[in-house]
Design a protein around this motif. Structure first.
Motif, PDB file in Angstrom:
ATOM      1  N   LYS A   1       0.832  -1.201   0.000  1.00  0.00           N
ATOM      2  CA  LYS A   1       0.000   0.000   0.000  1.00  0.00           C
ATOM      3  C   LYS A   1       0.872   1.259   0.000  1.00  0.00           C
ATOM      4  CE  LYS A   1      -3.888  -2.241   2.339  1.00  0.00           C
ATOM      5  NZ  LYS A   1      -4.550  -2.548   3.613  1.00  0.00           N
ATOM      6  N   ALA A   2       1.917   1.254   0.822  1.00  0.00           N
ATOM      7  CA  ALA A   2       2.821   2.400   0.871  1.00  0.00           C
ATOM      8  C   ALA A   2       3.506   2.612  -0.474  1.00  0.00           C
ATOM      9  CB  ALA A   2       3.860   2.192   1.969  1.00  0.00           C
TER      10      ALA A   2
ATOM     11  N   TYR B   1      -4.873   2.933  -2.665  1.00  0.00           N
ATOM     12  CA  TYR B   1      -4.859   1.683  -1.914  1.00  0.00           C
ATOM     13  C   TYR B   1      -6.183   1.482  -1.173  1.00  0.00           C
ATOM     14  CZ  TYR B   1      -3.724   4.797   2.032  1.00  0.00           C
ATOM     15  OH  TYR B   1      -3.752   5.785   2.967  1.00  0.00           O
ATOM     16  N   PRO B   2      -6.561   0.247  -0.877  1.00  0.00           N
ATOM     17  CA  PRO B   2      -7.800   0.002  -0.134  1.00  0.00           C
ATOM     18  C   PRO B   2      -7.727   0.602   1.275  1.00  0.00           C
ATOM     19  CG  PRO B   2      -6.528  -2.018  -0.342  1.00  0.00           C
ATOM     20  CD  PRO B   2      -5.877  -1.016  -1.238  1.00  0.00           C
ATOM     21  N   GLY B   3      -8.819   1.257   1.685  1.00  0.00           N
ATOM     22  CA  GLY B   3      -8.863   1.895   2.993  1.00  0.00           C
ATOM     23  C   GLY B   3      -8.218   3.262   3.013  1.00  0.00           C
ATOM     24  N   PHE B   4      -8.072   3.907   1.830  1.00  0.00           N
ATOM     25  CA  PHE B   4      -7.356   5.183   1.751  1.00  0.00           C
ATOM     26  C   PHE B   4      -8.003   6.226   2.660  1.00  0.00           C
ATOM     27  CE2 PHE B   4      -6.635   9.431   0.256  1.00  0.00           C
ATOM     28  CZ  PHE B   4      -5.348   9.440  -0.266  1.00  0.00           C
ATOM     29  N   HIS B   5      -7.191   6.819   3.555  1.00  0.00           N
ATOM     30  CA  HIS B   5      -7.566   8.054   4.240  1.00  0.00           C
ATOM     31  C   HIS B   5      -6.304   8.680   4.822  1.00  0.00           C
ATOM     32  CE1 HIS B   5      -7.705   5.146   7.590  1.00  0.00           C
ATOM     33  NE2 HIS B   5      -7.630   6.160   8.434  1.00  0.00           N
ATOM     34  N   VAL B   6      -6.428   9.952   5.189  1.00  0.00           N
ATOM     35  CA  VAL B   6      -5.281  10.701   5.700  1.00  0.00           C
ATOM     36  C   VAL B   6      -5.609  11.208   7.099  1.00  0.00           C
ATOM     37  CG1 VAL B   6      -4.397  11.354   3.433  1.00  0.00           C
ATOM     38  CG2 VAL B   6      -6.088  12.821   4.573  1.00  0.00           C
ATOM     39  N   THR B   7      -4.577  11.613   7.841  1.00  0.00           N
ATOM     40  CA  THR B   7      -4.781  12.037   9.231  1.00  0.00           C
ATOM     41  C   THR B   7      -5.512  13.364   9.324  1.00  0.00           C
ATOM     42  OG1 THR B   7      -2.568  13.019   9.202  1.00  0.00           O
ATOM     43  CG2 THR B   7      -2.778  10.790  10.106  1.00  0.00           C
ATOM     44  N   ALA B   8      -5.379  14.220   8.316  1.00  0.00           N
ATOM     45  CA  ALA B   8      -6.042  15.524   8.309  1.00  0.00           C
ATOM     46  C   ALA B   8      -6.160  15.986   6.870  1.00  0.00           C
ATOM     47  CB  ALA B   8      -5.255  16.540   9.136  1.00  0.00           C
ATOM     48  N   PRO B   9      -7.127  16.830   6.561  1.00  0.00           N
ATOM     49  CA  PRO B   9      -7.241  17.331   5.188  1.00  0.00           C
ATOM     50  C   PRO B   9      -5.965  18.058   4.774  1.00  0.00           C
ATOM     51  CG  PRO B   9      -9.199  17.878   6.467  1.00  0.00           C
ATOM     52  CD  PRO B   9      -8.197  17.338   7.432  1.00  0.00           C
TER      53      PRO B   9
END
Length: 565
Positions: free
Chosen positions: A318-319, A390-398
């Motif tokens: 994923k990385a 990647y599956p489950g993509f999200h970030v810690t903050a916009p």
């Protein structure tokens, strides 16, 4: 100067180790026991940058506003108890803070005599936001000698908050180096507040309560020796370990240079005199160096950061995918950021019972002199991948547009180019003389090591035996490592060489590393040049002030004699 107090020890405490420290500490220290002087350290390399930005918005600012709010609640307590207050909260504008204290005193009906120390501000070089020399304690001593109840300063050395009051109290002359050096040692222990009373202490001991450590104080004697202690009934504790840790914090070579005196840290002796009482004695002093240290801050460029959260299986894949996608977007941009840094932080666990424990963090940090090269080109690249990576993509903050970052630089100036001035309670301006005698800094001769400890060994974390405390000085980091018994010292002194240190901390391998030996403290002090890039404000590392570098070292495994385990 003659002593106004004979030979009675000076009881001097600390109520602030940084701008933002525990607000109620001033009240705790003023009401918790006997004091003669209460100090507060509000300045650090990063603080000067923050105050510089404040001053750009309003030229009347540039000082630590928290100090005023603390005084509003506590000026009466100090006046009732006859406690003098000395703080470097004046920052870039000590005169304005002194005026604000006078206005506050009138408003709350507590008459006090206020003085300040100035002259540390230097002409700004091209591109600099702040430029300040580190002054000594002479101006503080002058202000107290003129009857000041509150003294505020700009950029003085942290230890000057103690050496100035001690020189006033005992009437020390400028060349009583051993006495001044003893006060420097005490001041260095006090300056970071509760770090001397088991705050941030390496050896976590469940039998002692360190949830709310009290602030430290020193009983300084006329010969320069001192006892580090705290008010009775406050939390935490004081022992030779907590004092050793703070003595090693953010220091380098055994010659600890300052504008008043060079203190020889290799001569410091610590003795546990009783519960929460550690005596510092034997400190030797030498004439100060011929130049004054000064700090410059400037805006170094623009920075942006994105934290990609990777959850569950196939973390490495994923990385690799999202990194390739972002790198492709950067290659297509008009200009790639000058610095692009990726770091995969594996905090995930297999078969985790919560989603956060199943997740790792991929950090992307970019820097460039041009804000356009760290803004939309980065945030847009991340946002556009939200449904196609990647599956489950999200970030810690916009993702944002980026922000400026600061750079700290140390320079050295001729003392004759710096006018150290004490502005007394009546407004009289007294120029403080710089030391007449100076001595160039030279390396200390290699200390004699004890016989090596031999015998069967076992692989274990270094921290099973040794404590450590680390910190920053500009772009450099220091790691002080100490042990608590002579047998442990026989092992550590030979086992933890520079080569072994580099092997345990691979990030330091390509950098200059110097080891300093302090046998009296059973300690080694390692200085790593350039580890922190351009300093804390540049945020070049996950831990930009190297606060946890020592704990990383303690977690590394090494062969330790079984007799010590």
């Amino acid at each position: 100067m003659t002593s106004p107090h004979g030979r009675r020890p000076l009881r001097i405490g600390n109520a602030s180790g940084f701008y933002g420290d525990r607000f109620d500490a001033m009240r705790e220290m003023l009401t918790g026991g006997e004091l003669d002087v209460l100090t507060g350290d509000y300045l650090a390399e990063l603080t000067m940058l923050i105050l510089g930005r404040d001053r750009l918005k309003d030229p009347r600012l540039g000082y630590a506003k928290t100090f005023l709010r603390q005084l509003e609640e506590n000026l009466g307590h100090a006046q009732e108890r006859g406690v003098r207050i000395v703080a470097n909260a004046g920052g870039l504008n000590p005169g304005a803070l002194a005026d604000a204290v006078r206005e506050l005193a009138g408003r709350v009906g507590v008459p006090v005599r206020v003085a300040h120390v100035e002259g540390d501000s230097l002409p700004l070089p091209q591109g600099a936001l702040t430029a300040n020399a580190y002054l000594g304690g002479g101006g503080i001593a002058q202000c107290l000698g003129a009857g000041a109840d509150v003294v505020v300063t700009g950029r003085v050395t942290d230890a000057a908050l103690v050496t100035g009051p001690a020189a006033w109290w005992f009437g020390w002359g400028p060349e009583e180096y051993d006495r001044l050096a003893g006060a420097v040692a005490a001041g260095h222990v006090l300056e970071c507040g509760t770090q001397a009373t088991a705050g941030n202490y390496a050896f976590l001991d469940e039998r002692r309560d360190v949830r709310h450590p009290g602030f430290p104080l020193a009983e300084i004697h006329s010969d320069g020796s001192s006892v580090i202690t705290k008010h009775q009934g406050t939390g935490g504790y004081v022992d030779t370990g907590t004092v050793t840790a703070q003595l090693l914090y953010e220091t380098g070579a055994p010659r600890y240079a300052g504008p008043d005196v060079t203190a020889r840290l290799d001569t410091v002796r610590l003795t546990q005199e009783g519960p929460d009482r550690v005596r510092i004695s034997g400190v030797r002093g030498e004439a100060p160096p011929p130049t004054l240290k000064a700090g410059l801050t400037r805006v170094g460029g623009w920075r942006n950061e994105i934290g990609f959260v990777l959850t569950g299986l196939d973390i490495e894949a994923k990385a690799a995918l999202v990194r390739a996608q972002v790198e492709e977007a950067l290659s297509a941009a008009k200009r790639r950021p000058a610095e692009v840094r990726w770091e995969l932080v594996r905090t995930d666990r297999p078969d985790a019972d919560t989603q956060e424990r199943a997740s790792a963090l991929l950090r992307l940090v970019v820097r460039d002199p041009d804000p356009a090269n760290v803004g939309r080109v980065i945030s847009g690249a991340a946002i556009e991948l939200a449904l196609g990576s990647y599956p489950g993509f999200h970030v810690t903050a916009p993702p944002g547009k980026g922000a400026p970052y600061g750079v700290f630089e140390t320079v050295y100036v001729d003392p004759e180019d710096v006018e150290h001035v004490a502005v007394l309670p009546g407004g009289e301006r007294v120029k403080v003389r710089h030391p007449v005698r100076t001595r160039a800094l030279e390396p200390v001769s290699s200390a004699e090591l004890p016989p090596a400890l031999t015998g069967p060994t076992r692989r274990a974390p270094l921290g099973a035996v040794a404590g450590a405390r680390s910190g920053d000085k500009g772009g450099d980091a220091n790691v002080g490592v100490w042990v608590r018994s002579d047998e442990e010292w026989r092992w550590l002194a030979h086992a933890l060489t520079v080569d072994r240190f580099r092997a345990l901390l691979p990030e330091t391998a390509p950098l200059p590393v110097t080891r300093h030996v302090l046998p009296n403290l059973r300690a080694l002090n390692f200085v790593v040049e350039g580890l922190l890039g351009e300093g804390v404000a540049s945020q070049s590392r996950f831990d930009p002030q190297a606060k946890a570098l020592g704990e990383w070292l303690r977690s590394r495994h090494i062969d330790i004699p079984e007799v010590l385990l």
